[in-house]
Design an enzyme around this catalytic site. Structure first.
Site, short mmCIF file in Angstrom:
data_model
loop_
_atom_site.label_atom_id
_atom_site.label_comp_id
_atom_site.label_asym_id
_atom_site.label_seq_id
_atom_site.Cartn_x
_atom_site.Cartn_y
_atom_site.Cartn_z
NE ARG A 30 -5.19 19.96 13.47
CZ ARG A 30 -5.55 18.69 13.61
NH1 ARG A 30 -5.17 17.78 12.75
NH2 ARG A 30 -6.30 18.33 14.64
CB ILE A 41 0.03 10.07 15.17
CG1 ILE A 41 0.96 8.85 15.01
CG2 ILE A 41 -0.07 10.87 13.88
CD1 ILE A 41 0.44 7.81 14.03
CE1 TYR A 81 3.42 11.16 21.16
CE2 TYR A 81 4.11 11.19 23.45
CZ TYR A 81 3.81 11.86 22.28
OH TYR A 81 3.94 13.22 22.22
N PRO A 100 8.30 18.86 25.62
CG PRO A 100 7.06 19.71 23.88
CD PRO A 100 8.06 18.65 24.20
#
Length: 241
Positions: free
Chosen positions: A12, A85, A147, A177
């Site tokens: 995905r 995640i 994160y 990114p």
């Protein structure tokens, strides 16, 4: 003979684009995924790329998954650590389980995936490891202490393992990114995207998953053998290191 590449979170979003780009570049590719069986089977049917389900936050699951991939596809020479995640919350409201889940999946998975593969790469005197970090691992992000910490940790891991692998023909690099046009970003309200996010990006648009995939294909190639321990920022000019 085609090299074998394994992409975690490879069915995905950015991972799917990476998997397809590697196949188009001539690699034999396997895609790992964690939970969405429907999406994985649809991806397999559309691309013909074999998919393998396991939890990258578990070392034992990764070790077993790698064994299965190598038995069915071949010795893994290119590893792309893309799985990740988010469990966002302001730090004073963040629960321990939100911290642990993100650290174990986003950062712990690098050990879990690289450790079962590194000895084979050393024996063969060749390896390409590409870790998908994030702009938020470089600059931090409010509401993402977990994160940002995990993604910053990926950069330190990349630099350390690059030094260890260099003499064995193993390169280890990271890509950071910025905002990429995936399902996650598409879920952001349109007014927030247009008023708060896009004005921060000098090129004036989101990145596309395929643009990150092209970076991976280059770093995975034999021609990129001089590059190791590097961080490639792909963020449209939003943040300069």
């Amino acid at each position: 003979m085609a090299r074998v590449a394994l992409v975690t979170g490879g069915t995905r979003g950015i991972g799917a684009a990476i998997t397809k780009a590697l196949k188009a570049a001539g690699y034999k590719v396997a895609a790992n995924y964690g939970g969405n069986d429907e999406a994985a089977q649809k991806f397999k049917a559309e691309t013909g790329i074999p998919v393998f389900k396991w939890d990258v936050s578990s070392y034992d699951a990764c070790a077993e998954g790698v064994k299965k991939v190598e038995a069915e596809v071949g010795p893994v020479e290119v590893l792309v650590n893309n799985a990740g995640i988010t469990r966002d919350a302001m730090f004073h409201r963040m629960k321990a389980e939100q911290w642990i889940a993100v650290i174990n999946t986003n950062l712990g998975s690098l050990f879990n995936m690289c450790r079962p593969l590194i000895e084979g790469m050393r024996d063969r005197k060749f390896g390409r490891i590409v870790n998908i970090s994030s702009i938020n691992g470089q600059k931090g992000q409010m509401g993402q202490a977990n994160y940002s910490a995990a993604k910053a940790g990926e950069l330190g891991f990349t630099k350390a393992l690059a030094q260890e692998g260099a003499r064995s023909g193993i390169t280890v690099n990271a890509i950071c990114p910025g905002y990429i046009n995936t399902e996650m970003v598409q879920a952001v309200p349109k007014d927030v995207l247009e008023k708060s996010i896009l004005p921060q990006i000098p090129i004036g648009r989101l990145g596309e998953p395929e643009e990150i995939a092209r970076c991976v294909v280059f770093l995975a190639s034999d021609e990129a053998g001089l590059i190791t321990g590097a961080t490639l920022s792909a963020n449209g000019g939003q943040y300069f290191v």
